[in-house]
Design an enzyme around this catalytic site. Structure first.
Site, PDB file in Angstrom:
ATOM      1  N   ALA A  45      -7.419  15.261  19.975  1.00 12.21           N
ATOM      2  CA  ALA A  45      -7.577  15.228  21.423  1.00 12.21           C
ATOM      3  C   ALA A  45      -8.386  14.063  21.997  1.00 12.21           C
ATOM      4  O   ALA A  45      -8.115  13.628  23.115  1.00 12.21           O
ATOM      5  CB  ALA A  45      -8.202  16.530  21.890  1.00 12.21           C
ATOM      6  N   ALA A  46      -9.394  13.571  21.288  1.00  9.38           N
ATOM      7  CA  ALA A  46     -10.307  12.590  21.882  1.00  9.38           C
ATOM      8  C   ALA A  46      -9.564  11.317  22.304  1.00  9.38           C
ATOM      9  O   ALA A  46      -8.613  10.922  21.638  1.00  9.38           O
ATOM     10  CB  ALA A  46     -11.399  12.227  20.879  1.00  9.38           C
ATOM     11  N   GLY A 102      -9.589  12.734  25.306  1.00  8.82           N
ATOM     12  CA  GLY A 102      -9.351  13.927  26.103  1.00  8.82           C
ATOM     13  C   GLY A 102      -8.473  13.734  27.331  1.00  8.82           C
ATOM     14  O   GLY A 102      -8.320  14.670  28.116  1.00  8.82           O
ATOM     15  N   ASP A 135     -11.045  17.655  17.517  1.00 10.95           N
ATOM     16  CA  ASP A 135     -11.345  16.304  17.039  1.00 10.95           C
ATOM     17  C   ASP A 135     -12.349  16.430  15.909  1.00 10.95           C
ATOM     18  O   ASP A 135     -13.108  17.400  15.850  1.00 10.95           O
ATOM     19  CB  ASP A 135     -11.896  15.406  18.150  1.00 10.95           C
ATOM     20  N   ASP A 172     -10.930  19.151  11.756  1.00  9.20           N
ATOM     21  CA  ASP A 172      -9.823  18.319  11.299  1.00  9.20           C
ATOM     22  C   ASP A 172      -8.522  19.091  11.541  1.00  9.20           C
ATOM     23  O   ASP A 172      -8.380  20.233  11.083  1.00  9.20           O
ATOM     24  CB  ASP A 172      -9.995  18.025   9.800  1.00  9.20           C
ATOM     25  N   CYS A 186       0.543   5.633  20.325  1.00  6.60           N
ATOM     26  CA  CYS A 186       0.438   4.491  21.235  1.00  6.60           C
ATOM     27  C   CYS A 186       0.821   3.210  20.484  1.00  6.60           C
ATOM     28  O   CYS A 186       0.216   2.164  20.695  1.00  6.60           O
ATOM     29  CB  CYS A 186      -0.951   4.385  21.840  1.00  6.60           C
TER      30      CYS A 186
END
Length: 435
Positions: free
Chosen positions: A264-265, A267, A286, A314, A386
């Site tokens: 998630a981080a 967020g 995270d 994890d 990404c």
């Protein structure tokens, strides 16, 4: 004791300080730049100039080094001196509105503050020689790949992979965009106000903004710093690229869904999921405790704390923490090479290797496989990255589906940087068809 670099609180000094830390500490330019912009009291004009120098010097680094090499020959120079010369070269070659005299004077001042008289004379001599003499022309490089590498400032292994996957013409179109300044993009939390209403309020406060062509919930800020707006303080907008916003938009979150954001981080996608929930909740995982605190802080700022449960874990261990078939939707925004973010994090291109990218694929497959048992029947497993490299995207999905016939591909999408002048992103939506 190592002497700390003294920026002198000047734009050039601050830029050299950031560039030196990026090279020596493997720090990220965007994080350092944000820290400096928040602590230094710069005018809007100086903020823009500092951003230009930092990003531009990193984006064009291989070109700048090609130009600088004959002027310093084989002389060994201190890291901050090298960055000072590259930054000065960037300004001389790419910034039309900054007089050469100002660039030389300010650069020599930085050298004087931080170095002895010999360093000051060396910097002065190199910069004056650059102004007097002709720079080497990278267009005269005979090897086509080497020429492309120097002209676009991209490692050869990455160029080869992009050409192999996209062809020469499409790669050329992508390369034309990667060294452009990134847009300042915000996503509007629709729980509070519409995108049109946010645009109206920002413009009334002196900002200039445009609707995104890609995301109906995003605005591109053309003038003004969004983090200094009242809407940001009130948690009504968040920084998120418009291509990244397409991931959660494609998940079709329902108000009562139970959602797992497995990686998630920091967020951004967790908040976007929370924005679509009412009675449902999103569990954000995270492995770093300080990033869990960051997620919780952002959720609190946006008023989404009731919907967000952040947990330090994890993702590969999640099957031992939650009951089988707990979640309607799971998002795996996987660790990746980040090659889609070259405009926003230009230093990435110099740090990644082909071997490192190959290793990432195994991690990405492990993450997906470890979470399959937590998806409800007919639930959706979303995979996103990404990066724009197929080895981390299409190939991962193909391998996963071959190993997991209980999932089927609903749709996938790659957003290349040249299509919307945005970050590059990949997303695939997989439905679990049986327990």
């Amino acid at each position: 004791m190592k002497r700390k670099f003294d920026s002198g609180h000047s734009v050039r000094g601050l830029a050299v300080g950031i560039l030196t830390r990026v090279q020596q500490e493997n720090a990220y330019s965007n994080l350092l730049l944000n820290q400096v912009l928040q602590t230094e009291h710069l005018t809007a004009r100086d903020q823009a100039l500092l951003t230009q120098i930092v990003y531009g010097s990193l984006q064009h680094r291989l070109t700048l080094e090609y130009w600088l090499t004959p002027f310093i020959k084989n002389k060994k120079v201190l890291p901050w001196v090298y960055e000072l010369l590259l930054a000065a070269l960037f300004q001389l070659q790419y910034l039309d509105r900054v007089p050469a005299r100002a660039i030389l004077d300010e650069s020599i001042k930085v050298a004087k503050i931080n170095g002895h008289d010999g360093i000051r004379k060396f910097v002065t001599g190199v910069l004056h020689a650059i102004l007097r003499q002709k720079l080497p022309n990278p267009q005269e490089i005979k090897d086509p790949l080497q020429k492309m590498s120097i002209c676009y400032s991209l490692p050869i292994w990455l160029l080869k992979q992009l050409v192999k996957e996209n062809g020469k013409a499409k790669t050329a179109a992508i390369l034309k965009t990667i060294n452009q300044p990134p847009h300042q993009v915000v996503r509007i939390n629709q729980s509070y106000l519409s995108t049109a209403a946010a645009k109206q309020q920002l413009e009334a406060a002196g900002f200039m903004c445009e609707f995104s062509r890609l995301s109906p919930t995003s605005l591109i800020i053309k003038h003004g710093v969004a983090s200094q707006s009242k809407l940001f303080s009130a948690g009504k907008l968040v920084f998120q690229d418009e291509s990244a916003a397409q991931v959660v938009a494609g998940m079709q979150i329902q108000p009562a869904d139970q959602v797992l954001d497995a990686c998630a981080a920091p967020g951004g996608k967790t908040l976007q999921i929370a924005d679509a929930l009412t009675s449902g909740s999103v569990t954000a995982l995270d492995i770093h405790p300080h990033k869990i605190k960051l997620i919780e802080k952002n959720a609190q700022r946006c008023g989404f704390s009731p919907q967000v449960k952040a947990k330090c874990l994890d993702a590969r261990q999640a099957i031992m923490e939650f009951k089988p078939a707990t979640f309607d939707k799971i998002l795996v925004d996987a660790p990746c090479s980040g090659i889609g973010l070259l405009r926003r994090k230009p230093e990435i291109r110099y740090r990644k290797t082909a071997a490192g990218v190959a290793r990432l694929q195994q991690l990405q497959l492990e993450l997906l496989a470890s979470l399959t048992g937590l998806v409800k029947n007919n639930g959706i497993l979303t995979y996103s990255t990404c990066t724009i490299l197929k080895s981390e995207n299409d190939q991962v999905i193909t391998k996963f589906l071959n190993q997991h016939p209980d999932f089927k591909l609903l749709r996938k999408r790659t957003i290349l940087p040249d299509e919307f002048d945005s970050d590059g992103f990949f997303m695939a939506f997989l439905e679990k068809t049986q327990d």
